[in-house]
Write a protein that holds these residues in place. Sequence first.
Motif, PDB file in Angstrom:
ATOM      1  N   ALA A  32     -82.273 -72.739 -16.867  1.00 23.91           N
ATOM      2  CA  ALA A  32     -81.841 -73.908 -16.040  1.00 23.91           C
ATOM      3  C   ALA A  32     -80.802 -74.616 -16.350  1.00 23.91           C
ATOM      4  O   ALA A  32     -80.568 -75.901 -15.979  1.00 23.91           O
ATOM      5  CB  ALA A  32     -83.140 -74.961 -16.326  1.00 23.91           C
ATOM      6  N   GLY A  33     -79.927 -74.129 -17.118  1.00 24.28           N
ATOM      7  CA  GLY A  33     -78.660 -74.568 -17.275  1.00 24.28           C
ATOM      8  C   GLY A  33     -78.679 -75.356 -18.511  1.00 24.28           C
ATOM      9  O   GLY A  33     -79.795 -75.829 -19.146  1.00 24.28           O
ATOM     10  N   ARG A  34     -77.706 -75.263 -19.319  1.00 22.33           N
ATOM     11  CA  ARG A  34     -77.674 -75.826 -20.898  1.00 22.33           C
ATOM     12  C   ARG A  34     -78.050 -77.324 -20.837  1.00 22.33           C
ATOM     13  O   ARG A  34     -77.370 -78.179 -20.212  1.00 22.33           O
ATOM     14  CB  ARG A  34     -76.109 -75.727 -21.446  1.00 22.33           C
ATOM     15  CG  ARG A  34     -76.151 -76.001 -22.885  1.00 22.33           C
ATOM     16  CD  ARG A  34     -74.608 -75.882 -23.775  1.00 22.33           C
ATOM     17  NE  ARG A  34     -74.670 -76.331 -24.959  1.00 22.33           N
ATOM     18  CZ  ARG A  34     -74.948 -75.830 -25.961  1.00 22.33           C
ATOM     19  NH1 ARG A  34     -75.829 -74.256 -25.814  1.00 22.33           N
ATOM     20  NH2 ARG A  34     -74.921 -76.270 -27.111  1.00 22.33           N
ATOM     21  N   HIS A  35     -79.097 -77.671 -21.628  1.00 22.56           N
ATOM     22  CA  HIS A  35     -79.715 -78.944 -21.977  1.00 22.56           C
ATOM     23  C   HIS A  35     -80.300 -79.372 -20.752  1.00 22.56           C
ATOM     24  O   HIS A  35     -80.728 -80.696 -20.727  1.00 22.56           O
ATOM     25  CB  HIS A  35     -78.738 -79.765 -22.472  1.00 22.56           C
ATOM     26  CG  HIS A  35     -78.205 -79.354 -23.832  1.00 22.56           C
ATOM     27  ND1 HIS A  35     -77.198 -79.857 -24.566  1.00 22.56           N
ATOM     28  CD2 HIS A  35     -78.719 -78.224 -24.887  1.00 22.56           C
ATOM     29  CE1 HIS A  35     -76.893 -79.577 -25.893  1.00 22.56           C
ATOM     30  NE2 HIS A  35     -78.237 -78.406 -25.966  1.00 22.56           N
ATOM     31  N   ARG A  36     -80.589 -78.771 -19.453  1.00 23.92           N
ATOM     32  CA  ARG A  36     -81.242 -79.167 -18.462  1.00 23.92           C
ATOM     33  C   ARG A  36     -82.884 -79.603 -18.823  1.00 23.92           C
ATOM     34  O   ARG A  36     -83.477 -78.468 -19.546  1.00 23.92           O
ATOM     35  CB  ARG A  36     -81.053 -78.384 -17.225  1.00 23.92           C
ATOM     36  CG  ARG A  36     -79.587 -78.110 -16.810  1.00 23.92           C
ATOM     37  CD  ARG A  36     -78.700 -79.439 -16.501  1.00 23.92           C
ATOM     38  NE  ARG A  36     -77.375 -79.166 -16.388  1.00 23.92           N
ATOM     39  CZ  ARG A  36     -76.387 -80.030 -16.150  1.00 23.92           C
ATOM     40  NH1 ARG A  36     -76.722 -81.258 -16.304  1.00 23.92           N
ATOM     41  NH2 ARG A  36     -75.179 -79.588 -16.140  1.00 23.92           N
ATOM     42  N   ARG A  37     -83.295 -80.544 -18.210  1.00 17.53           N
ATOM     43  CA  ARG A  37     -84.677 -80.752 -18.709  1.00 17.53           C
ATOM     44  C   ARG A  37     -85.446 -81.541 -17.643  1.00 17.53           C
ATOM     45  O   ARG A  37     -86.235 -82.671 -17.843  1.00 17.53           O
ATOM     46  CB  ARG A  37     -84.875 -81.413 -19.893  1.00 17.53           C
ATOM     47  CG  ARG A  37     -83.969 -82.472 -20.338  1.00 17.53           C
ATOM     48  CD  ARG A  37     -84.086 -83.041 -21.864  1.00 17.53           C
ATOM     49  NE  ARG A  37     -83.171 -84.120 -21.979  1.00 17.53           N
ATOM     50  CZ  ARG A  37     -83.692 -85.588 -21.622  1.00 17.53           C
ATOM     51  NH1 ARG A  37     -84.851 -85.742 -21.497  1.00 17.53           N
ATOM     52  NH2 ARG A  37     -82.745 -86.578 -21.977  1.00 17.53           N
ATOM     53  N   THR A  38     -85.060 -81.638 -16.467  1.00 19.76           N
ATOM     54  CA  THR A  38     -85.786 -82.206 -15.505  1.00 19.76           C
ATOM     55  C   THR A  38     -87.047 -81.730 -14.849  1.00 19.76           C
ATOM     56  O   THR A  38     -87.333 -80.421 -15.251  1.00 19.76           O
ATOM     57  CB  THR A  38     -84.895 -82.051 -13.888  1.00 19.76           C
ATOM     58  OG1 THR A  38     -84.679 -80.746 -13.731  1.00 19.76           O
ATOM     59  CG2 THR A  38     -83.407 -82.736 -14.280  1.00 19.76           C
ATOM     60  N   ARG A  39     -87.868 -82.425 -14.585  1.00 21.41           N
ATOM     61  CA  ARG A  39     -89.275 -82.208 -13.965  1.00 21.41           C
ATOM     62  C   ARG A  39     -89.205 -81.321 -12.863  1.00 21.41           C
ATOM     63  O   ARG A  39     -90.422 -80.554 -12.680  1.00 21.41           O
ATOM     64  CB  ARG A  39     -89.992 -83.621 -14.077  1.00 21.41           C
ATOM     65  CG  ARG A  39     -90.337 -84.186 -15.079  1.00 21.41           C
ATOM     66  CD  ARG A  39     -91.534 -83.727 -15.689  1.00 21.41           C
ATOM     67  NE  ARG A  39     -91.772 -84.047 -17.191  1.00 21.41           N
ATOM     68  CZ  ARG A  39     -92.673 -84.076 -17.950  1.00 21.41           C
ATOM     69  NH1 ARG A  39     -93.880 -83.736 -17.341  1.00 21.41           N
ATOM     70  NH2 ARG A  39     -92.718 -84.358 -19.215  1.00 21.41           N
ATOM     71  N   LYS A  40     -88.469 -81.475 -12.068  1.00 21.89           N
ATOM     72  CA  LYS A  40     -88.315 -80.273 -10.791  1.00 21.89           C
ATOM     73  C   LYS A  40     -86.873 -80.063 -10.655  1.00 21.89           C
ATOM     74  O   LYS A  40     -85.943 -80.897 -10.870  1.00 21.89           O
ATOM     75  CB  LYS A  40     -89.078 -80.877  -9.757  1.00 21.89           C
ATOM     76  CG  LYS A  40     -88.683 -82.246  -9.245  1.00 21.89           C
ATOM     77  CD  LYS A  40     -89.528 -82.520  -7.977  1.00 21.89           C
ATOM     78  CE  LYS A  40     -89.006 -83.895  -7.366  1.00 21.89           C
ATOM     79  NZ  LYS A  40     -89.864 -84.454  -6.125  1.00 21.89           N
ATOM     80  N   SER A  41     -86.482 -78.979  -9.803  1.00 20.71           N
ATOM     81  CA  SER A  41     -85.417 -78.791  -9.294  1.00 20.71           C
ATOM     82  C   SER A  41     -85.233 -77.795  -8.143  1.00 20.71           C
ATOM     83  O   SER A  41     -86.464 -76.606  -8.107  1.00 20.71           O
ATOM     84  CB  SER A  41     -84.407 -78.115 -10.482  1.00 20.71           C
ATOM     85  OG  SER A  41     -83.420 -77.673  -9.822  1.00 20.71           O
ATOM     86  N   ALA A  42     -84.588 -77.859  -7.074  1.00 21.30           N
ATOM     87  CA  ALA A  42     -84.530 -77.091  -6.116  1.00 21.30           C
ATOM     88  C   ALA A  42     -83.337 -76.365  -6.207  1.00 21.30           C
ATOM     89  O   ALA A  42     -82.898 -75.371  -5.103  1.00 21.30           O
ATOM     90  CB  ALA A  42     -84.659 -77.806  -4.530  1.00 21.30           C
ATOM     91  N   ALA A  43     -82.533 -76.220  -7.255  1.00 25.46           N
ATOM     92  CA  ALA A  43     -81.321 -75.230  -7.213  1.00 25.46           C
ATOM     93  C   ALA A  43     -81.486 -73.950  -7.706  1.00 25.46           C
ATOM     94  O   ALA A  43     -82.061 -73.870  -8.902  1.00 25.46           O
ATOM     95  CB  ALA A  43     -80.477 -76.250  -8.251  1.00 25.46           C
ATOM     96  N   GLY A  44     -80.967 -73.094  -7.010  1.00 26.71           N
ATOM     97  CA  GLY A  44     -80.891 -71.729  -7.415  1.00 26.71           C
ATOM     98  C   GLY A  44     -82.268 -71.039  -7.808  1.00 26.71           C
ATOM     99  O   GLY A  44     -83.255 -71.370  -7.269  1.00 26.71           O
ATOM    100  N   TYR A  45     -81.994 -69.845  -8.163  1.00 27.57           N
ATOM    101  CA  TYR A  45     -83.277 -69.055  -8.438  1.00 27.57           C
ATOM    102  C   TYR A  45     -84.024 -69.708  -9.722  1.00 27.57           C
ATOM    103  O   TYR A  45     -83.477 -70.157 -10.613  1.00 27.57           O
ATOM    104  CB  TYR A  45     -83.007 -67.535  -8.856  1.00 27.57           C
ATOM    105  CG  TYR A  45     -82.427 -67.090  -7.566  1.00 27.57           C
ATOM    106  CD1 TYR A  45     -82.998 -66.974  -6.206  1.00 27.57           C
ATOM    107  CD2 TYR A  45     -81.165 -66.105  -7.611  1.00 27.57           C
ATOM    108  CE1 TYR A  45     -82.389 -66.289  -5.333  1.00 27.57           C
ATOM    109  CE2 TYR A  45     -80.668 -65.528  -6.801  1.00 27.57           C
ATOM    110  CZ  TYR A  45     -81.183 -65.642  -5.433  1.00 27.57           C
ATOM    111  OH  TYR A  45     -80.751 -64.884  -4.226  1.00 27.57           O
ATOM    112  N   ASN A  46     -85.228 -69.460  -9.786  1.00 28.55           N
ATOM    113  CA  ASN A  46     -86.442 -69.727 -10.956  1.00 28.55           C
ATOM    114  C   ASN A  46     -85.945 -68.689 -11.931  1.00 28.55           C
ATOM    115  O   ASN A  46     -87.062 -68.034 -12.163  1.00 28.55           O
ATOM    116  CB  ASN A  46     -87.577 -70.087 -10.538  1.00 28.55           C
ATOM    117  CG  ASN A  46     -88.457 -70.688 -11.584  1.00 28.55           C
ATOM    118  OD1 ASN A  46     -88.217 -70.910 -12.629  1.00 28.55           O
ATOM    119  ND2 ASN A  46     -89.829 -71.383 -11.158  1.00 28.55           N
ATOM    120  N   LEU A  47     -84.929 -68.961 -12.770  1.00 26.43           N
ATOM    121  CA  LEU A  47     -84.848 -67.979 -13.953  1.00 26.43           C
ATOM    122  C   LEU A  47     -85.885 -68.110 -14.960  1.00 26.43           C
ATOM    123  O   LEU A  47     -86.087 -67.167 -15.617  1.00 26.43           O
ATOM    124  CB  LEU A  47     -83.474 -67.862 -14.415  1.00 26.43           C
ATOM    125  CG  LEU A  47     -82.497 -67.537 -13.166  1.00 26.43           C
ATOM    126  CD1 LEU A  47     -80.998 -67.781 -13.909  1.00 26.43           C
ATOM    127  CD2 LEU A  47     -82.659 -66.237 -12.876  1.00 26.43           C
TER     128      LEU A  47
END
Length: 499
Positions: free
Chosen positions: A209-224
């Motif tokens: 989800a990207g380095r140190h990313r920790r959001t409860r939701k995201s609509a960005a990119g593929y769900n890796l």
Amino acid sequence: MAVHAVRALYKTLWVGAAPVVPPVRCSSSKVITDDVVRSIQSIVGEKNTSLTESVLYQHSHDESYNRGHLPDIVVWPQSVDQVSHIAKLCSKHRIPMVPFGTGTGLEGGVVGKQRGHVAINLTSMDEITRYHRNDLDVSVQPGVTRLALNNFLKGDGLHFPIDPGADASLCGMCATSASGTNAVQYGTMKENTMNLEVVLADGTVMHTAGRHRRTRKSAAGYNLTNLFVGSEGTLGLITEATLRIYGIPEKLVSAVCCFDDVRSAVDCVTDVMQSGIQMSRIEFVDDQSIECVNRYSKLDLRVAQTLFLEFQGSESSVSSDIETVEGIVKYHSGSEFQYADTMEERNKLWKARHDLWFAVLARKPGCRGYSTDVCVPMSCLPDMITSSKQDLDDTGMIYSIVGHVGDGNFHCTLVFDGEDEESIRNVVDFSSRLVRRALAVGGTCTGEHGVGLGKRKFLAEEFGESSLKLMAQLKQTLDPHNLMNPGKVIPTDYMEDIK
């Protein structure tokens, strides 16, 4: 039984739906050269490697009866950088890598299918790397187990609720998409994993989800993140997981109630779920299981089809929920509730449920156990459990059936004689029938145990040819030389077809 017949039978078990090969020690027949061993030792230090046969054997199996080849070397990396350097070295020399955590898996996920592999034990990486109390998230390395994390969190009134029973590694739970008794309330590891740090086959370190990313939701990119959750080490090595955590509820009350038949018990669960009440846990435990639990855990429960329930919330909400569920239970001719509302009573009740594996094996000392699971739509659950009980009764085997019935998942545990051909075949045949019954009603071959070696043959039936080919292509893209836990999840012929 003739030797050639035994070998033929074991070969059938190895590739079939429910491998139950007896624990035969395989020789390592060393493939990795001394130069490569020295290179590995230069990365992690000699003290963090082992070539001892007993250690190699320990890292060749999990809690299942799948058996494969001993690793040539076991390595304990101390950091993600060391994991990355090991992966680069293995990629250069085309050496298979098999991750190892606490070894509590049930489908052979850590069993080496190829000679000359490296077992990468990640348990020395045991730090809680980041903790955000106010944001309710935490990041952990592979050596942090469920109980260790909860011991760390409890002082702040928080907990990580996903409970597969065993004190499993949290990153290992991500790898198998584990869940457990309280998935009906909190979901599975898929819903509770926010980000992963992964080392790919070529040593690349990436963050899903990207380095140190920790959001409860995201609509960005593929769900890796969810690509790697449940990938069982076949796409990369998970070296850190960022997880959701929760407040410990104000009030917890557990209860037990009994029914005269399976359908009444499971229909009751369906009505409870449709009522809108959010149960913390709602478990079906069949009469065979109750008999085993009473003997093993020194309980005195009525031997009948039984529900274990747990309510959570505020004092007032729990009281209201209990009153509503009592009415539903009464409508389905269930017994009055037997309560466990102190921590000691609750722990005793749920420990008995988690110890059921040992309770069933204690019925016939010296025999082996096999546990398998499927998951089906809730409306299909009564017929599935009823037909499975009838099927098992016809085999004459000792068995138990328990289910996380709030989400349609149930487990069958069978006791069998590993030296008897008919007993082994009964296990294999039953497992195949069980899975195919589940698939026929829109279910899945596994709700939480994972695929590993045991259920690869059913994936084409469940997903279809095009979906399985896409999975194989994804693995080929991320792991072009098939070095990451080869032979697991994706059937071998699909990997060969895309080369």
